[in-house]
Scaffold this active site. Structure first.
Site, PDB file in Angstrom:
ATOM      1  N   SER A   1     -11.090 -78.374  42.518  1.00 55.36           N
ATOM      2  CA  SER A   1     -11.220 -78.705  41.112  1.00 55.36           C
ATOM      3  C   SER A   1     -11.781 -80.111  40.981  1.00 55.36           C
ATOM      4  O   SER A   1     -11.502 -80.981  41.808  1.00 55.36           O
ATOM      5  CB  SER A   1      -9.847 -78.621  40.445  1.00 55.36           C
ATOM      6  OG  SER A   1      -9.853 -79.350  39.238  1.00 55.36           O
TER       7      SER A   1
ATOM      8  N   GLU B   1     -14.050 -64.904  43.551  1.00 56.30           N
ATOM      9  CA  GLU B   1     -14.130 -64.529  42.133  1.00 56.30           C
ATOM     10  C   GLU B   1     -15.560 -64.134  41.761  1.00 56.30           C
ATOM     11  O   GLU B   1     -15.783 -63.208  40.971  1.00 56.30           O
ATOM     12  CB  GLU B   1     -13.641 -65.690  41.253  1.00 56.30           C
ATOM     13  CG  GLU B   1     -12.141 -65.904  41.374  1.00 56.30           C
ATOM     14  CD  GLU B   1     -11.661 -67.228  40.781  1.00 56.30           C
ATOM     15  OE1 GLU B   1     -10.455 -67.487  40.855  1.00 56.30           O
ATOM     16  OE2 GLU B   1     -12.484 -68.004  40.264  1.00 56.30           O
TER      17      GLU B   1
ATOM     18  N   HIS C   1       0.524 -50.344  41.021  1.00 52.04           N
ATOM     19  CA  HIS C   1       0.631 -51.038  39.720  1.00 52.04           C
ATOM     20  C   HIS C   1       0.890 -52.531  39.928  1.00 52.04           C
ATOM     21  O   HIS C   1       1.497 -53.183  39.077  1.00 52.04           O
ATOM     22  CB  HIS C   1       1.735 -50.438  38.838  1.00 52.04           C
ATOM     23  CG  HIS C   1       1.692 -48.948  38.778  1.00 52.04           C
ATOM     24  ND1 HIS C   1       0.905 -48.263  37.885  1.00 52.04           N
ATOM     25  CD2 HIS C   1       2.310 -48.005  39.542  1.00 52.04           C
ATOM     26  CE1 HIS C   1       1.049 -46.948  38.076  1.00 52.04           C
ATOM     27  NE2 HIS C   1       1.893 -46.765  39.093  1.00 52.04           N
TER      28      HIS C   1
END
Ligand code: ARG
Length: 491
Positions: free
Chosen positions: A282, A295, A163
């Site tokens: 970025s 990702e 979890h």
């Protein structure tokens, strides 16, 4: 547009050579055409044409001279490539038109005893085989990367999660092997998809077979297929091999998405430093290092699952036999295999070049009282019912998670002293994450000795799969060479 006799041919390269002037234009022309998408099966179609023509000559359905002329034209068309085709409803029609344009009406003999329906089914299987072998190769590469991590980090203790909460100490090796095992099953499913794809439907014709004395086994062998799709109606209309391959790839993509999610979280926690090649920065925040490639790997499951859904929805409810809905089924498989193979390769590179931060991993191994289960296990080994042991440790977890808290909880819950079941010294040991890992030497567990057995099995299976891949690749290469050799006996 002359044939070998010098007579003016009636051939047209827009497809009318193949089907006459009817149904050759109109506003739906572009909508009907798969020619652009068919670039993917251009080489497959040339191979299928060659094998078919050779078989027609061997069975004396056409004579050797006609076969030679057609095969020569196919050589030229192969060299000029897909982009040189002048149009038509699909690559099959465009290549046939180009043959007829080069050699005249004799070229029309190429399409004896076949249909575009068995032709396209054969071409897709022919091309998909290669794509599946590339996907398998990529999956094996990723497994090797995980195997190397496991070998290097048998004793790197870390926090295992359930979890996403700290659960029990484990090792980086245990984590790496867990993914390698899942990828092994993904590889097995890809092999099975390959084997069912590698059956020849050629000779099914439109769906109903042919009165010509064709030799289906011969074309299957020339094209490197392992066997035949026996029933002609099945051969021309079934695309479950596309679904099976895409589903196997979607399974692999699902595994990749879990790996990617772990890497994103581990990068966030400082457990792993991705190589710059697999990260990005970025455009505004100068300090950032983002796991962008990972990702994108995570999102590849979305592409693959869309492929499966697209295929299921395209194939459902189709009547027998061929329907051109099938033309729109195929790209789902191409999109999926391209995306998943690339994502697998990227993941392998990311894992192979990542730096796992051993100190940070070890420092976090005991976080959130991950050794609690081991303490309860120890008390149960001393004769206390596991449920009671669980209650004591659960209470201790709320009051400090250390020996003192365990002693206090035991005093409250038990009639007799804690020492009846286990010495405090022993409990202290169980609170150490490294010891906790060493204790769990059950089969499949994280203790280094248990990992060694898993690594042994993993290495054997990895070698077996590498050999199986090599054998399949080799069989395609020999078929390729054989076809080239036989073809050139006619040219
Ligand atoms: N291009 C078609 C496909 O991809 C094959 C052509 C069969 N067309 C036909 N009208 N029977 O399935």
């Amino acid at each position: 547009m002359t044939d070998p006799t010098g007579a003016e041919s009636t051939a047209h390269t827009d497809g009318t050579a193949v089907r006459g002037d009817r149904f050759s234009g109109g506003p739906a022309r572009g909508f009907l055409s798969s020619l652009g998408a068919d670039a993917r099966i251009f080489e497959a179609d040339i191979a299928v044409d060659r094998a078919h023509v050779v078989m027609l000559a061997e069975t004396e359905i056409i004579d050797a001279t006609a076969a030679g002329t057609i095969l020569q034209a196919l050589d030229t068309i192969a060299i000029e490539g897909h982009d040189a085709l002048e149009g038509g409803e699909d690559v099959h029609e465009a290549i046939e038109s180009a043959v007829i344009e080069q050699v005249g009406p004799e070229g029309g003999k190429m399409h004896t005893a076949r249909s575009r329906n068995d032709e396209v089914a054969t071409c897709i299987r022919y091309r998909l085989r290669e794509d599946l072998l590339e996907a398998i190769d990529a999956a094996i590469g990723l497994r090797e990367a995980f195997a190397a991590v496991a070998t290097d980090h048998r004793e790197t203790v870390m926090c295992g999660f359930t979890h996403l909460q700290p659960a029990q100490p484990t090792t980086l090796a245990h984590w790496a092997v867990s993914y390698e095992r899942a990828l092994t099953r993904d590889t097995e499913r890809l092999f099975e998809a390959f084997d069912r794809t590698n059956q020849s439907p050629l000779g099914s014709c439109a769906f109903g077979g042919t009165p010509f004395p064709i030799d289906r086994e011969r074309t299957a062998t020339l094209l490197g297929f392992d066997g035949l799709v026996e029933n002609a109606m099945d051969g021309a209309s079934s695309r479950d091999f596309l679904l099976e391959a895409t589903t196997a790839l979607a399974g692999l993509a699902t595994t990749l998405s879990g790996i990617a999610e772990d890497l994103v979280i581990y990068a966030n926690r400082g457990f792993v430093e991705l190589d710059d090649d697999y990260a990005s920065t970025s455009s505004i925040m100068p300090q950032k290092k983002n796991p962008d490639s990972i990702e994108l790997v995570r999102s590849t499951a979305g592409i693959a699952h869309a492929g499966v859904t697209g295929l299921l929805n395209t194939l459902k409810g189709l009547p027998r036999a061929y329907n051109i809905d099938l033309q729109n089924a195929t790209p789902h498989a191409w999109d999926t295999v391209d995306a998943v193979t690339e994502a697998t390769t990227v993941t392998a590179g990311a894992i192979a070049t990542a730096t796992f931060q051993v100190e940070t991993l070890e420092a976090a191994a005991g976080e959130g009282f991950t050794t609690a289960t081991g303490v309860a296990d120890q008390l149960a080994m001393g004769g206390l019912p596991f449920r009671t042991a669980h209650e004591i440790v659960a209470q201790a977890a709320q009051h400090g998670s250390d020996l003192e808290a365990i002693r206090d909880a035991a005093d409250e819950i038990l009639e007799e002293p804690l020492e009846t079941y286990c010495s405090e010294n022993t409990i202290e040991k169980r609170l150490d994450p490294s010891q906790s890992v060493a204790d769990r030497s059950s089969r499949g567990g994280p203790a280094p000795a248990a990992i060694d057995s898993q690594l042994e099995l993993l290495t054997t299976e990895l070698t077996e799969h590498e050999n199986e891949l090599e054998a399949r690749n080799q069989s395609l290469v020999s078929a390729h060479e054989q076809l080239a050799e036989v073809t050139h006996q006619y040219v």
